[in-house]
Design a protein around this motif. Structure first.
Motif, PDB file in Angstrom:
ATOM      1  N   SER A  81      11.809  -9.342 -51.883  1.00 12.84           N
ATOM      2  CA  SER A  81      12.046  -8.801 -50.541  1.00 12.84           C
ATOM      3  C   SER A  81      13.106  -9.619 -49.815  1.00 12.84           C
ATOM      4  CB  SER A  81      10.760  -8.790 -49.726  1.00 12.84           C
ATOM      5  OG  SER A  81       9.845  -7.890 -50.292  1.00 12.84           O
ATOM      6  N   LEU A 138      16.638  -8.388 -48.344  1.00 13.47           N
ATOM      7  CA  LEU A 138      16.905  -8.517 -46.917  1.00 13.47           C
ATOM      8  C   LEU A 138      18.073  -9.451 -46.624  1.00 13.47           C
ATOM      9  CD1 LEU A 138      13.261  -8.895 -45.567  1.00 13.47           C
ATOM     10  CD2 LEU A 138      14.807  -6.992 -45.082  1.00 13.47           C
ATOM     11  N   SER A 150      16.774 -13.992 -43.380  1.00 10.28           N
ATOM     12  CA  SER A 150      15.810 -13.305 -42.514  1.00 10.28           C
ATOM     13  C   SER A 150      14.769 -14.251 -41.948  1.00 10.28           C
ATOM     14  CB  SER A 150      15.047 -12.233 -43.304  1.00 10.28           C
ATOM     15  OG  SER A 150      15.912 -11.338 -43.904  1.00 10.28           O
ATOM     16  N   SER A 178       9.308 -12.886 -39.733  1.00 13.26           N
ATOM     17  CA  SER A 178       8.827 -11.615 -39.185  1.00 13.26           C
ATOM     18  C   SER A 178       9.395 -10.418 -39.947  1.00 13.26           C
ATOM     19  CB  SER A 178       9.171 -11.497 -37.702  1.00 13.26           C
ATOM     20  OG  SER A 178      10.573 -11.553 -37.505  1.00 13.26           O
ATOM     21  N   GLU A 179      10.640 -10.493 -40.378  1.00 18.79           N
ATOM     22  CA  GLU A 179      11.240  -9.404 -41.148  1.00 18.79           C
ATOM     23  C   GLU A 179      10.625  -9.314 -42.550  1.00 18.79           C
ATOM     24  OE1 GLU A 179      13.371  -7.019 -40.128  1.00 18.79           O
ATOM     25  OE2 GLU A 179      13.073  -7.901 -38.148  1.00 18.79           O
ATOM     26  N   ILE A 180      10.332 -10.459 -43.133  1.00 16.11           N
ATOM     27  CA  ILE A 180       9.711 -10.487 -44.461  1.00 16.11           C
ATOM     28  C   ILE A 180       8.296  -9.903 -44.372  1.00 16.11           C
ATOM     29  CG2 ILE A 180       9.031 -11.953 -46.404  1.00 16.11           C
ATOM     30  CD1 ILE A 180      11.220 -13.950 -45.346  1.00 16.11           C
ATOM     31  N   LYS A 198       7.260  -7.638 -42.219  1.00 13.86           N
ATOM     32  CA  LYS A 198       7.403  -6.177 -42.089  1.00 13.86           C
ATOM     33  C   LYS A 198       7.718  -5.532 -43.431  1.00 13.86           C
ATOM     34  CE  LYS A 198       9.168  -6.299 -37.384  1.00 13.86           C
ATOM     35  NZ  LYS A 198      10.363  -6.127 -36.554  1.00 13.86           N
ATOM     36  N   LYS A 199       8.625  -6.151 -44.184  1.00 15.35           N
ATOM     37  CA  LYS A 199       9.064  -5.577 -45.458  1.00 15.35           C
ATOM     38  C   LYS A 199       7.929  -5.565 -46.488  1.00 15.35           C
ATOM     39  CE  LYS A 199      12.417  -4.544 -48.504  1.00 15.35           C
ATOM     40  NZ  LYS A 199      13.031  -3.246 -48.544  1.00 15.35           N
ATOM     41  N   GLN A 241       4.577  -6.194 -45.854  1.00 12.56           N
ATOM     42  CA  GLN A 241       3.293  -5.803 -45.271  1.00 12.56           C
ATOM     43  C   GLN A 241       2.159  -6.720 -45.725  1.00 12.56           C
ATOM     44  OE1 GLN A 241       2.558  -1.601 -45.403  1.00 12.56           O
ATOM     45  NE2 GLN A 241       4.335  -1.190 -44.149  1.00 12.56           N
ATOM     46  N   ARG A 284       0.564 -12.572 -42.221  1.00 13.40           N
ATOM     47  CA  ARG A 284       1.466 -13.621 -41.748  1.00 13.40           C
ATOM     48  C   ARG A 284       1.215 -14.968 -42.436  1.00 13.40           C
ATOM     49  NH1 ARG A 284       1.187 -17.391 -38.660  1.00 13.40           N
ATOM     50  NH2 ARG A 284       0.265 -17.579 -36.685  1.00 13.40           N
ATOM     51  N   TYR A 305      15.275 -19.171 -40.313  1.00 18.19           N
ATOM     52  CA  TYR A 305      15.713 -18.060 -41.161  1.00 18.19           C
ATOM     53  C   TYR A 305      15.631 -18.514 -42.611  1.00 18.19           C
ATOM     54  CZ  TYR A 305      17.574 -15.490 -37.174  1.00 18.19           C
ATOM     55  OH  TYR A 305      17.702 -14.783 -36.008  1.00 18.19           O
TER      56      TYR A 305
END
Length: 65
Positions: free
Chosen positions: A17, A21, A24, A27-29, A31-32, A34, A37, A63
């Protein structure tokens, strides 16, 4: 595929992922993939220890790359 190199299924999912991406924040990871956290942060730390992932800090945000 990457399990041959000693990665778990979750590590492989997070790593692939992140490759897709690019640079990143976590938070983006999240989302990608799922994934939860805390799971993401644990996996990212393991990938950093294995030398597969790095990070930079921009404007006080980490990042991963």
């Amino acid at each position: 595929m990457l399990e041959e190199f000693g990665l778990t299924e979750t590590e492989e999912k997070v790593y692939l992922s992140l490759v897709k991406l690019g640079e990143s924040p976590a938070s983006e990871i999240i989302k990608k993939t799922q994934l939860h956290r805390t799971t993401i942060y644990d996996v990212l730390e393991r990938l950093i220890e294995k030398g597969l992932v790095g990070f930079i800090i921009k404007n006080k945000v980490k990042y991963y790359l």
